[in-house]
Design an enzyme around this catalytic site. Structure first.
Site, PDB file in Angstrom:
ATOM      1  N   CYS A   1       0.813  -1.225   0.000  1.00  0.00           N
ATOM      2  CA  CYS A   1       0.000   0.000   0.000  1.00  0.00           C
ATOM      3  C   CYS A   1       0.844   1.272   0.000  1.00  0.00           C
ATOM      4  CB  CYS A   1      -0.912   0.021   1.214  1.00  0.00           C
ATOM      5  SG  CYS A   1      -2.103  -1.303   1.157  1.00  0.00           S
TER       6      CYS A   1
ATOM      7  N   HIS B   1      -9.903   1.965  -1.699  1.00  0.00           N
ATOM      8  CA  HIS B   1      -8.464   1.804  -1.456  1.00  0.00           C
ATOM      9  C   HIS B   1      -7.844   0.907  -2.527  1.00  0.00           C
ATOM     10  CE1 HIS B   1      -4.717   1.215   0.497  1.00  0.00           C
ATOM     11  NE2 HIS B   1      -5.058   0.423   1.474  1.00  0.00           N
TER      12      HIS B   1
ATOM     13  N   CYS C   1      -0.422   3.073   6.528  1.00  0.00           N
ATOM     14  CA  CYS C   1       0.146   1.802   6.963  1.00  0.00           C
ATOM     15  C   CYS C   1       0.388   0.938   5.732  1.00  0.00           C
ATOM     16  CB  CYS C   1      -0.782   1.101   7.941  1.00  0.00           C
ATOM     17  SG  CYS C   1      -2.424   0.747   7.293  1.00  0.00           S
TER      18      CYS C   1
HETATM   19  C1  LIG Z   1      -2.237  -3.875   2.027  1.00  0.00           C
HETATM   20  C2  LIG Z   1      -1.431  -2.871   2.694  1.00  0.00           C
HETATM   21  O1  LIG Z   1      -0.230  -2.702   2.317  1.00  0.00           O
HETATM   22  C3  LIG Z   1      -1.956  -2.112   3.884  1.00  0.00           C
HETATM   23  C4  LIG Z   1      -3.413  -1.828   3.931  1.00  0.00           C
HETATM   24  O2  LIG Z   1      -3.876  -0.796   3.550  1.00  0.00           O
HETATM   25  S1  LIG Z   1      -4.395  -3.017   4.563  1.00  0.00           S
HETATM   26  C5  LIG Z   1      -5.949  -2.780   3.762  1.00  0.00           C
HETATM   27  C6  LIG Z   1      -5.973  -3.411   2.414  1.00  0.00           C
HETATM   28  N1  LIG Z   1      -7.337  -3.562   1.965  1.00  0.00           N
HETATM   29  C7  LIG Z   1      -8.146  -4.541   2.445  1.00  0.00           C
HETATM   30  O3  LIG Z   1      -7.758  -5.383   3.232  1.00  0.00           O
HETATM   31  C8  LIG Z   1      -9.551  -4.552   1.919  1.00  0.00           C
HETATM   32  C9  LIG Z   1     -10.543  -4.599   3.047  1.00  0.00           C
HETATM   33  N2  LIG Z   1     -11.876  -4.752   2.563  1.00  0.00           N
HETATM   34  C10 LIG Z   1     -12.355  -5.939   2.068  1.00  0.00           C
HETATM   35  O4  LIG Z   1     -11.635  -6.929   1.967  1.00  0.00           O
HETATM   36  C11 LIG Z   1     -13.791  -5.998   1.637  1.00  0.00           C
HETATM   37  O5  LIG Z   1     -14.301  -4.694   1.509  1.00  0.00           O
HETATM   38  C12 LIG Z   1     -14.645  -6.789   2.665  1.00  0.00           C
HETATM   39  C13 LIG Z   1     -14.215  -8.257   2.638  1.00  0.00           C
HETATM   40  C14 LIG Z   1     -14.487  -6.226   4.068  1.00  0.00           C
HETATM   41  C15 LIG Z   1     -16.113  -6.676   2.267  1.00  0.00           C
HETATM   42  O6  LIG Z   1     -16.250  -7.084   0.970  1.00  0.00           O
HETATM   43  P1  LIG Z   1     -17.717  -7.155   0.324  1.00  0.00           P
HETATM   44  O7  LIG Z   1     -18.526  -8.148   1.063  1.00  0.00           O
HETATM   45  O8  LIG Z   1     -17.529  -7.308  -1.131  1.00  0.00           O
HETATM   46  O9  LIG Z   1     -18.239  -5.720   0.739  1.00  0.00           O
HETATM   47  P2  LIG Z   1     -19.243  -4.707   0.111  1.00  0.00           P
HETATM   48  O10 LIG Z   1     -19.746  -5.174  -1.205  1.00  0.00           O
HETATM   49  O11 LIG Z   1     -18.611  -3.361   0.172  1.00  0.00           O
HETATM   50  O12 LIG Z   1     -20.421  -4.715   1.173  1.00  0.00           O
HETATM   51  C16 LIG Z   1     -21.250  -5.850   1.377  1.00  0.00           C
HETATM   52  C17 LIG Z   1     -22.589  -5.375   1.878  1.00  0.00           C
HETATM   53  O13 LIG Z   1     -22.431  -4.737   3.142  1.00  0.00           O
HETATM   54  C18 LIG Z   1     -23.367  -3.657   3.224  1.00  0.00           C
HETATM   55  N3  LIG Z   1     -22.616  -2.396   3.399  1.00  0.00           N
HETATM   56  C19 LIG Z   1     -21.299  -2.154   3.138  1.00  0.00           C
HETATM   57  N4  LIG Z   1     -20.992  -0.889   3.464  1.00  0.00           N
HETATM   58  C20 LIG Z   1     -22.114  -0.332   3.935  1.00  0.00           C
HETATM   59  C21 LIG Z   1     -22.413   0.944   4.432  1.00  0.00           C
HETATM   60  N5  LIG Z   1     -21.500   1.909   4.532  1.00  0.00           N
HETATM   61  N6  LIG Z   1     -23.699   1.179   4.841  1.00  0.00           N
HETATM   62  C22 LIG Z   1     -24.635   0.225   4.762  1.00  0.00           C
HETATM   63  N7  LIG Z   1     -24.407  -1.021   4.291  1.00  0.00           N
HETATM   64  C23 LIG Z   1     -23.163  -1.286   3.889  1.00  0.00           C
HETATM   65  C24 LIG Z   1     -24.169  -3.651   1.970  1.00  0.00           C
HETATM   66  O14 LIG Z   1     -25.314  -4.440   2.149  1.00  0.00           O
HETATM   67  C25 LIG Z   1     -23.231  -4.317   1.000  1.00  0.00           C
HETATM   68  O15 LIG Z   1     -23.897  -4.929  -0.057  1.00  0.00           O
HETATM   69  P3  LIG Z   1     -24.304  -4.027  -1.366  1.00  0.00           P
HETATM   70  O16 LIG Z   1     -23.038  -3.372  -1.839  1.00  0.00           O
HETATM   71  O17 LIG Z   1     -24.808  -5.042  -2.318  1.00  0.00           O
HETATM   72  O18 LIG Z   1     -25.306  -3.033  -0.905  1.00  0.00           O
END
Ligand SMILES: CC(=O)CC(=O)SCCNC(=O)CCNC(=O)[C@H](O)C(C)(C)COP(=O)(O)OP(=O)(O)OC[C@H]1O[C@@H](n2cnc3c(N)ncnc32)[C@H](O)[C@@H]1OP(=O)(O)O
Length: 445
Positions: free
Chosen positions: A107, A401, A431
């Site tokens: 990242c 992100h 991070c």
């Molecule tokens: C890597 C590095 O070097 C350092 C770093 O930065 S670490 C970070 C790296 N990035 C990550 O790890 C990614 C983290 N996130 C994820 O993996 C994914 O978002 C997750 C696994 C947490 C979720 O994935 P997903 O199930 O596909 O999520 P998403 O489709 O957004 O949401 C599912 C449901 O939750 C609900 N929802 C999500 N956000 C919502 C909100 N703000 N309000 C209301 N409902 C919400 C909705 O019902 C949504 O379905 P719909 O989009 O169909 O409406």
């Protein structure tokens, strides 16, 4: 808390600098960040870089071939675009003589490109550099398991019909179930934990409640929605047009109408059923690219550029992979110490929101005297960072992100936000998976 912070380390230039030239952040642009919706999105990493790079270059007074080099961060390079920096430079019409290279530090990639450019210019090696980050997480490939690859290799190497039949007999359909490289890439190979699980560790250690994380997430969405409504992202977010003519003109993961009550209903994503990191308080998986133009004083004068800011200093740190989310505390405190500043002497902060709980843990760490004593070598706690200075127009929870891009985006947005608000100093920090972190101190001109 203090215990696990003992092994932290920060990096500093080993040799004295021979030159110390001023480095300007001139201009920059990004694509809208587009949520990955379970299938490859309309743009590859280089497509994204070209979509926002082209309008950025077109609005500059100098020709595209005036740059000394192009540096691009990208985590998931696709095989049809190896060294995406060079492919992007050529597609941007920067000339066949344009040197270009790609950097990868998870990242931190989009920030590393800026830092490398900064050091080339500061040390007198270059005058004008285009530094960016790009990521198409929706294009992350599905990879075959190593058992399947070995089985196919055996079939290929069979030198007799008997060998061939023996190899065929070893076929097992289960070997061919693909692995999603994105999930693998977001799992730390040393700690064996997903990035979300590292956020769970911080939430427990710093006693961040589910409600606090959800409240933070709601505020991220509200801030982004306001910035979009007020037009504060104009000039920064350039519309992108897909090959079949679809227009994308804003970050599409924003949920202006989200609420703490709605978020409370979501199931834990990484440690069900009791974990507290959910789809609602995690950064979103998105596609997007971002560029920043860096220039020396000579280039500013030569092309009559109007820089927005000076990149004053940068710092990189490393710590245990399990608590990688605390990295911003280390790298930005090192900057603060070097510049004799406190948290609230900095007008604006961008801390990349990998997870809401992870950002809140950073804030708690600065308030924790024992942590500050052991991990940061301070006599007292750093104090409380005023939240109105932090991620004022939302962060990765709402914006998304694209991992190789975000470090670039937060520097770009910092320079624009300082200008818009008439403020002086900002720190952008993030991070990095694997247990690292980067921070940059920027001053508006
Ligand atoms: C890597 C590095 O070097 C350092 C770093 O930065 S670490 C970070 C790296 N990035 C990550 O790890 C990614 C983290 N996130 C994820 O993996 C994914 O978002 C997750 C696994 C947490 C979720 O994935 P997903 O199930 O596909 O999520 P998403 O489709 O957004 O949401 C599912 C449901 O939750 C609900 N929802 C999500 N956000 C919502 C909100 N703000 N309000 C209301 N409902 C919400 C909705 O019902 C949504 O379905 P719909 O989009 O169909 O409406």
């Amino acid at each position: 808390m203090a215990q696990q912070a003992k092994k932290t380390r920060t990096r500093r230039e080993a040799a004295p600098r021979t030159k110390d030239r001023k480095v300007y952040l001139v201009d920059g642009a990004r694509t809208p960040f587009l949520k990955a919706r379970g299938r490859p999105g309309p743009f590859s990493p280089v497509d994204l870089a070209v979509q926002c790079g082209r309008p950025l270059l077109l609005r500059q007074p100098m020709p595209a071939d005036a740059f000394d080099q192009v540096i691009l961060g990208c985590v998931n390079v696709v095989s049809s675009e190896m060294n995406p920096a060079r492919v992007a430079a050529l597609r941007l019409g920067m000339g066949e003589a344009m040197p270009a290279f790609t950097v990868q530090i998870n990242c931190g990639s989009g920030m590393q490109s800026i830092d490398t450019a900064y050091k080339y210019i500061r040390d007198g090696d270059s005058d004008l550099i285009l530094a960016g980050g790009t990521e198409a997480l929706s294009h992350a490939p599905m990879v075959m398991k190593s058992e399947a690859v070995e089985w196919l290799a055996g079939l290929n190497a069979a030198s007799s019909p008997q060998d061939y039949v023996r190899q065929l007999a070893g076929f097992s359909p289960g070997q061919f179930k693909p692995e999603i490289s994105l999930a693998k890439g977001l799992t730390d190979p040393i700690a064996g934990l997903s990035m979300g699980q590292t956020a769970e560790i911080l939430a427990k250690q710093f006693r961040i409640s589910r409600t606090q994380a959800d409240e933070y997430a709601v505020s991220s969405h509200q801030r982004l929605a306001k910035a979009q409504e007020e037009g504060w992202l104009e000039g920064e977010v350039m519309p992108a047009i897909s090959p079949d003519g679809e227009l994308f003109d804003r970050d599409d993961g924003v949920r202006a109408d989200t609420s703490v009550e709605a978020l409370a209903k979501l199931r834990a994503a990484f440690e069900p059923p009791y974990g507290q990191v959910t789809p609602g308080n995690s950064s979103q998986v998105t596609d997007g690219a971002s560029w920043v133009i860096l220039a020396s004083e000579e280039a500013v004068k030569k092309y009559d550029l109007k820089p927005s800011a000076v990149l004053v200093d940068s710092h990189w740190s490393a710590l245990e992979p399990e608590i990688m989310g605390l990295g911003p505390v280390l790298s930005s405190t090192a900057l603060l110490k070097r510049h004799k500043a406190g948290l609230n002497d900095i007008d604006l902060w961008e801390i990349n929101e990998a997870f809401a709980a992870q950002v809140l843990a950073c804030l708690r760490a600065w308030e924790d005297r024992e942590f500050c004593r052991v991990a940061l070598g301070l006599d007292e706690a750093m104090g409380t960072l005023e939240t109105e200075r932090l991620n004022i127009d939302g962060g990765a929870v709402a914006i998304g992100h694209p991992v190789g891009t975000s470090g670039n985006r937060i520097v770009l947005h910092m320079m624009n936000a300082l200008k818009r608000k008439g403020l002086k100093r900002g720190i952008a920090t993030e991070c990095i998976g694997g247990g690292q972190s980067g921070a940059m101190l920027i001053e508006a001109v």
